[in-house]
Each structure stands twice: as structure tokens, then as C-alpha cells.
Design a protein around this motif. Sequence first.
Motif, PDB file in Angstrom:
ATOM      1  N   LEU A  29       0.817  -1.210   0.000  1.00 17.17           N
ATOM      2  CA  LEU A  29       0.000   0.000   0.000  1.00 17.17           C
ATOM      3  C   LEU A  29       0.853   1.263   0.000  1.00 17.17           C
ATOM      4  O   LEU A  29       0.314   2.371  -0.015  1.00 17.17           O
ATOM      5  N   ALA A  30       2.171   1.109   0.033  1.00 13.51           N
ATOM      6  CA  ALA A  30       3.054   2.277  -0.018  1.00 13.51           C
ATOM      7  C   ALA A  30       2.887   3.004  -1.351  1.00 13.51           C
ATOM      8  O   ALA A  30       2.648   2.370  -2.385  1.00 13.51           O
ATOM      9  N   PRO A  31       2.995   4.320  -1.350  1.00 13.05           N
ATOM     10  CA  PRO A  31       2.820   5.076  -2.601  1.00 13.05           C
ATOM     11  C   PRO A  31       3.936   4.773  -3.592  1.00 13.05           C
ATOM     12  O   PRO A  31       5.057   4.448  -3.225  1.00 13.05           O
ATOM     13  N   GLY A  32       3.614   4.893  -4.875  1.00 13.16           N
ATOM     14  CA  GLY A  32       4.601   4.644  -5.917  1.00 13.16           C
ATOM     15  C   GLY A  32       4.358   3.318  -6.608  1.00 13.16           C
ATOM     16  O   GLY A  32       3.738   2.410  -6.047  1.00 13.16           O
ATOM     17  N   ASP A  33       4.817   3.231  -7.825  1.00 20.56           N
ATOM     18  CA  ASP A  33       4.661   2.019  -8.637  1.00 20.56           C
ATOM     19  C   ASP A  33       6.045   1.506  -8.990  1.00 20.56           C
ATOM     20  O   ASP A  33       6.824   2.200  -9.652  1.00 20.56           O
ATOM     21  N   PRO A  34       6.395   0.288  -8.545  1.00 27.17           N
ATOM     22  CA  PRO A  34       7.731  -0.224  -8.844  1.00 27.17           C
ATOM     23  C   PRO A  34       8.004  -0.382 -10.332  1.00 27.17           C
ATOM     24  O   PRO A  34       9.144  -0.271 -10.773  1.00 27.17           O
ATOM     25  N   VAL A  35       6.953  -0.630 -11.129  1.00 27.77           N
ATOM     26  CA  VAL A  35       7.151  -0.830 -12.569  1.00 27.77           C
ATOM     27  C   VAL A  35       7.696   0.435 -13.217  1.00 27.77           C
ATOM     28  O   VAL A  35       8.540   0.382 -14.120  1.00 27.77           O
ATOM     29  N   GLU A  36       7.233   1.590 -12.760  1.00 25.05           N
ATOM     30  CA  GLU A  36       7.655   2.854 -13.361  1.00 25.05           C
ATOM     31  C   GLU A  36       9.152   3.128 -13.173  1.00 25.05           C
ATOM     32  O   GLU A  36       9.736   3.919 -13.909  1.00 25.05           O
ATOM     33  N   ALA A  49       1.465  -2.319 -18.866  1.00 25.12           N
ATOM     34  CA  ALA A  49       0.477  -3.316 -18.467  1.00 25.12           C
ATOM     35  C   ALA A  49       1.038  -4.732 -18.577  1.00 25.12           C
ATOM     36  O   ALA A  49       0.788  -5.586 -17.719  1.00 25.12           O
ATOM     37  N   ILE A  50       1.822  -4.979 -19.624  1.00 26.17           N
ATOM     38  CA  ILE A  50       2.433  -6.300 -19.805  1.00 26.17           C
ATOM     39  C   ILE A  50       3.418  -6.585 -18.670  1.00 26.17           C
ATOM     40  O   ILE A  50       3.477  -7.695 -18.130  1.00 26.17           O
ATOM     41  N   LYS A  51       4.188  -5.554 -18.295  1.00 25.72           N
ATOM     42  CA  LYS A  51       5.159  -5.725 -17.223  1.00 25.72           C
ATOM     43  C   LYS A  51       4.463  -5.997 -15.897  1.00 25.72           C
ATOM     44  O   LYS A  51       4.893  -6.862 -15.114  1.00 25.72           O
ATOM     45  N   LYS A  52       3.378  -5.258 -15.629  1.00 25.49           N
ATOM     46  CA  LYS A  52       2.634  -5.488 -14.391  1.00 25.49           C
ATOM     47  C   LYS A  52       2.035  -6.886 -14.358  1.00 25.49           C
ATOM     48  O   LYS A  52       2.019  -7.550 -13.314  1.00 25.49           O
ATOM     49  N   GLU A  53       1.555  -7.326 -15.501  1.00 22.01           N
ATOM     50  CA  GLU A  53       0.968  -8.671 -15.571  1.00 22.01           C
ATOM     51  C   GLU A  53       2.044  -9.725 -15.309  1.00 22.01           C
ATOM     52  O   GLU A  53       1.785 -10.724 -14.620  1.00 22.01           O
ATOM     53  N   ALA A  54       3.238  -9.500 -15.842  1.00 21.34           N
ATOM     54  CA  ALA A  54       4.334 -10.455 -15.635  1.00 21.34           C
ATOM     55  C   ALA A  54       4.745 -10.528 -14.162  1.00 21.34           C
ATOM     56  O   ALA A  54       5.119 -11.602 -13.666  1.00 21.34           O
ATOM     57  N   LEU A  55       4.656  -9.393 -13.458  1.00 20.89           N
ATOM     58  CA  LEU A  55       5.013  -9.365 -12.034  1.00 20.89           C
ATOM     59  C   LEU A  55       3.845  -9.729 -11.131  1.00 20.89           C
ATOM     60  O   LEU A  55       4.014  -9.824  -9.907  1.00 20.89           O
ATOM     61  N   GLY A  56       2.664  -9.920 -11.707  1.00 20.07           N
ATOM     62  CA  GLY A  56       1.491 -10.270 -10.919  1.00 20.07           C
ATOM     63  C   GLY A  56       0.872  -9.101 -10.188  1.00 20.07           C
ATOM     64  O   GLY A  56       0.104  -9.287  -9.241  1.00 20.07           O
ATOM     65  N   LEU A  57       1.182  -7.871 -10.620  1.00 14.10           N
ATOM     66  CA  LEU A  57       0.681  -6.677  -9.931  1.00 14.10           C
ATOM     67  C   LEU A  57      -0.719  -6.281 -10.378  1.00 14.10           C
ATOM     68  O   LEU A  57      -1.315  -5.367  -9.781  1.00 14.10           O
ATOM     69  N   ASN A  58      -1.253  -6.931 -11.417  1.00 14.92           N
ATOM     70  CA  ASN A  58      -2.607  -6.613 -11.865  1.00 14.92           C
ATOM     71  C   ASN A  58      -3.674  -7.361 -11.063  1.00 14.92           C
ATOM     72  O   ASN A  58      -4.854  -7.017 -11.124  1.00 14.92           O
ATOM     73  N   ASP A  59      -3.266  -8.395 -10.338  1.00 11.43           N
ATOM     74  CA  ASP A  59      -4.226  -9.155  -9.533  1.00 11.43           C
ATOM     75  C   ASP A  59      -4.670  -8.331  -8.333  1.00 11.43           C
ATOM     76  O   ASP A  59      -3.945  -7.437  -7.867  1.00 11.43           O
TER      77      ASP A  59
END
Length: 316
Positions: A29-36, A49-59
Motif C-alpha cells: 500500500l506504499a505510494p509509488g509504482d515499482p514498474v515505473e 500493463a504487460i510488465k505489471k501482468e508479468a510481475l502479478g501486480l494486476n491481480d
Amino acid sequence: MFQYIVRRILIAIPVLFGVTVFNFFIVNLAPGDPVEMYINPDATEQDIAIKKEALGLNDPIYVQYWHWLVNILKGDFGNSFTTYEPVINMISERVFPTLLLMGTALIIAYLIAIPIGIISAVKQYSWTDYLTTTFSFLGVSIPSFFLGLGAIYIFSLILQVLPTGGMNTLGGSSGFFDTFLHLILPAFVLGTGIAGSMVRYVRSSMLEVLGQDYLRTARAKGLKEFVVTNKHALRNALIPIITIIGMDIPLLIGGAVVTEQIFQWPGLGQLTIQAIGSRDYPTLMAINLLAAVSVLLSNLLSDVLYSVADPRIKYT
């Protein structure tokens, strides 16, 4: 004793489960997006979106937690967001330097605190007592980063007798003596803060024991004051001191984060700072969980040491 230890371990299981929940949700819940932080600035929304999906961050976050917990039970802490290396490998490389630093600091702290605390109690209200009390206040009050920078300035830059940081000399032999020289400053800086608070506990505990009737009896029997103080009084005074040992572990872990960063000591503290700065969630959560396990084990060890220090204590 065995049944007591098993019972404590069983009680620790739901505590650890609560730690995993708190740990995972607070970090995520910490602010910021690691993908960016890792993706190409020219990347499109689809690439992100593809990167987030690969890291499981879209779930959903509870799904992410469930997958993380199941993997933890299998011994898989995931892969780092920064190096893509298994987190368990990164931590295993850093555990020994941190244990070496914390263990040495704890030994230094107690070698300083216990004798000074005993002397302060025996010489109550004397100039020695006031001097040791002043030392304890200074040890607690001076921030570790200030003390560390001051130690580097004096012993590394002015006197040039100790290295400024690291665990080994670059290009050197990396032998025992070289590691020992690099360990002196960070261990003393970390141990001084623990010793400062411990002196007051030792002094207070000894003062409570020194007035007991059985010590008057020991003196009346002709025992030397050194034997009365260091054999009979100290052993009973160790009970509250042992309790503080369990409380010192979190302080050591927290202090190691700052100390390792100042002295560039390649341990878990430095890895924690790097993980925070790069939003490396898997690494950060694994370190937090390891710290929680360390605290639970240290508290269990304190309970076991009670019966060693005082045979009258029995666990049923």
C-alpha cells in the motif's frame, strides 16, 4: 521444558501469520509504482500493463497475498524486482555479515554494560556512579549516524588506523585480520547504543539484589565482597537483564540498517535501504519477515535462559 518450547512455537504460528498479513499489505500500500522505476521511459501503456501482468501486480491485492504466502510456505520468496535474482539467494549472501556485525556488537555491549552497571550499583551515589550514569545517557542520546560519522572522521581520516567502510579491502587478501579491522568501527558504534541503555538496567537490577538478606548472610559467613557481588548477586540480577536481551534484538536490527549504510557494510541493513529506495517489494517483505522470526526466536531464547540463570524457575 520441551513441552513449553513446543507450546511457544505453536503460539508463534498465528503471530507469524498476522505479521505476514501486516507486512504484505503495508508494503504494497506504499505510494509509488515499482514498474515505473524499471521500465523504459519511452514505453507505452501497453508495455507497462504487460510488465505489471508479468510481475502479478494486476491481480487484486488479496490474490497477490495468497500467492505470496503459498510460495513462502514452499520456501520461495520470489524474485527481486531490480536484479530478477531469487530473493532467498540475495538474503543468504547478506545474512552472515549482518549476524557477524550484530553478534559482535551485542558482545561488546554486554562486556561494557555489565561491569560498568555492577560498579555503578556497588558505588552508588559516588563520583564513579555519576560518571557511569553520564556515559549511559550519552550512549543512548547520541544518534548512531552521528557517532558513526564521527568515528570515521577520527579513526579513518585523522588517525588513519581503521578503514572507512566495507567488509574487506578492495583487491586485498580478504583474510580474518582484514575483516576484523573493518568490523571494529561499525560494531562499536552499534554496540555503544545498546550498552548505554543496558548500563541502567544492570545498575537497577543489582541495586535490588544487593540489599537482600541472603547477601548479608554470605558476608557474615566471611565471603569476600567480590564473590558476594559477582557470584551470588549477579546471578539473581541476570533475570531482568535476560529479558532485555530479547528487547535488544529489534534495536540491533533497526540500528544495523543505519550503521550498515554508513559503513557500507554488505549486510541485510544495507539491502533494506536499497530495497526501499527501489521499491523492491519481494526483497523488503522477505527481510521484514526474517526480522519478525528473529524477534520471536530471541524471546523464546530469553525464556529458556531464565531457567539456566535461576534453577528455581521451572516450566510446566
